[in-house]
Write a protein that holds these residues in place. Structure first.
Motif, short mmCIF file in Angstrom:
data_model
loop_
_atom_site.label_atom_id
_atom_site.label_comp_id
_atom_site.label_asym_id
_atom_site.label_seq_id
_atom_site.Cartn_x
_atom_site.Cartn_y
_atom_site.Cartn_z
N TRP A 119 46.12 34.00 7.93
CA TRP A 119 47.10 34.78 8.98
C TRP A 119 45.94 34.71 10.48
O TRP A 119 44.89 35.26 10.29
CB TRP A 119 47.70 35.74 8.78
CG TRP A 119 48.27 35.82 7.41
CD1 TRP A 119 49.75 35.67 7.50
CD2 TRP A 119 47.86 36.12 6.24
NE1 TRP A 119 50.15 35.48 6.14
CE2 TRP A 119 49.04 35.94 5.26
CE3 TRP A 119 46.74 36.61 5.28
CZ2 TRP A 119 48.81 36.13 3.84
CZ3 TRP A 119 46.72 36.80 4.50
CH2 TRP A 119 47.72 36.62 3.44
N LYS A 120 46.74 34.41 11.23
CA LYS A 120 45.90 34.72 12.67
C LYS A 120 46.36 35.81 13.42
O LYS A 120 47.66 35.92 13.38
CB LYS A 120 45.87 33.30 13.64
CG LYS A 120 47.20 33.23 14.28
CD LYS A 120 47.16 31.99 15.44
CE LYS A 120 47.15 30.72 14.42
NZ LYS A 120 47.37 29.34 15.12
N TRP A 131 50.31 39.37 15.66
CA TRP A 131 50.17 38.56 14.24
C TRP A 131 50.96 37.14 14.47
O TRP A 131 52.32 37.47 14.93
CB TRP A 131 50.77 39.38 13.05
CG TRP A 131 49.60 40.18 12.73
CD1 TRP A 131 49.52 41.62 12.89
CD2 TRP A 131 48.22 39.89 12.01
NE1 TRP A 131 48.32 42.13 12.34
CE2 TRP A 131 47.57 41.24 11.97
CE3 TRP A 131 47.63 38.89 11.50
CZ2 TRP A 131 46.42 41.26 11.20
CZ3 TRP A 131 46.34 39.15 10.83
CH2 TRP A 131 45.72 39.98 10.79
N GLY A 132 50.43 36.26 14.23
CA GLY A 132 50.97 34.75 14.37
C GLY A 132 52.11 34.64 13.08
O GLY A 132 52.06 35.22 12.01
N GLY A 133 52.91 33.72 13.67
CA GLY A 133 53.81 33.17 12.56
C GLY A 133 54.13 31.61 12.62
O GLY A 133 55.28 31.54 12.92
N ASN A 134 53.19 31.13 12.19
CA ASN A 134 53.39 29.68 12.54
C ASN A 134 54.49 29.06 11.50
O ASN A 134 55.16 28.21 11.92
CB ASN A 134 52.01 28.76 11.84
CG ASN A 134 50.93 28.41 12.96
OD1 ASN A 134 51.22 28.95 14.21
ND2 ASN A 134 50.01 28.13 12.71
N CYS A 135 54.42 29.44 10.38
CA CYS A 135 55.59 29.09 9.46
C CYS A 135 56.86 29.96 9.27
O CYS A 135 56.90 31.01 8.61
CB CYS A 135 54.89 29.02 7.96
SG CYS A 135 56.11 28.58 6.61
#
Lengths: 151, 77
Positions: A119-120, A131-135
């Protein structure tokens, strides 16, 4: 080693990836850019659940080796603080001809981004973080285990 | 049973904690955590769960001594 707390040694990885049977080598580096969705990014921090992240990357590389005739398949993801312009993930594939190396490389990075527990967290220049949520595939597929790779 | 959470979930829960009450399944665990922190519901519904480092379904029945990890949607790369 699939997860690294140290800067990724792209040159060293590349040097280790030449293979006498390979006529093509593809190197993908996922790099930290200084903006996202219109906001200025200072740096990223990556976190992983290392036992499962390592196991999954191993499985993804094995799957790529089964699908294409690869001479080399390497993937490394960095964790911790990563500065703008640095590499967060490297995927190297090599095969007798370029088509397989390109296809396998994309397959590996797509699956890493969607499936591997990494997680990024984006740190913006205004001092905030997110907090990133690419998916977000589950919002479309209705299943946290079903992904759409071509997005 | 020990629970470990990551990334955005750490804004709702301690990174690791012991389950105080008995829960029978992953679904039960999820419902208990949502009762504890209602605002975590949307994130928890998008998470994958693993027990002893293998992915499990929500109907997985938990055993004493299991270590449960809760994995938000990946955002690597």
């Amino acid at each position: 080693m699939f997860i690294s707390e140290q800067p990724l040694d792209i040159v060293g990885l590349l040097a280790s990836a030449h293979h006498p049977k390979a006529g093509a080598l593809v190197l993908f580096s996922g790099e930290v850019r200084n903006h996202n969705l219109g906001r200025e990014v200072d740096y990223l921090e990556y976190e992983a659940y290392i036992p499962m992240a390592s196991k999954l990357i191993r499985q993804i590389l094995d799957a790529a080796n089964a699908k294409w005739p690869l001479n080399i398949a390497i993937a490394q993801h960095r964790i911790g603080k990563v500065a703008v312009g640095e590499s967060a993930v490297v995927v190297i594939t090599a095969s007798p001809h370029r088509r397989e190396a390109y296809e396998a490389n994309r397959y590996i990075i797509d699956r890493i981004k969607h499936e591997v527990p990494i997680w990024k967290c984006e740190f913006f220049s205004d001092g905030s973080k997110k907090w990133g949520g690419n998916c977000n595939c589950h919002e479309v597929t209705g299943d946290v285990n079903k992904h759409i790779y071509d997005v | 049973m020990k629970v470990q959470v990551f990334a955005g979930l750490k804004e709702y829960f301690e990174p690791t904690f012991e389950l105080e009450k008995d829960v029978q399944s992953i679904d039960g665990l999820k419902r208990q955590l949502i009762r504890l922190r209602p605002s975590s519901a949307a994130l928890l519904e998008s998470c994958r769960f693993a027990v002893n480092d293998d992915f499990v379904d929500v109907d997985y029945e938990l055993n004493e001594g299991d270590t449960i990890v809760i994995l938000p949607p990946s955002s690597g790369g």
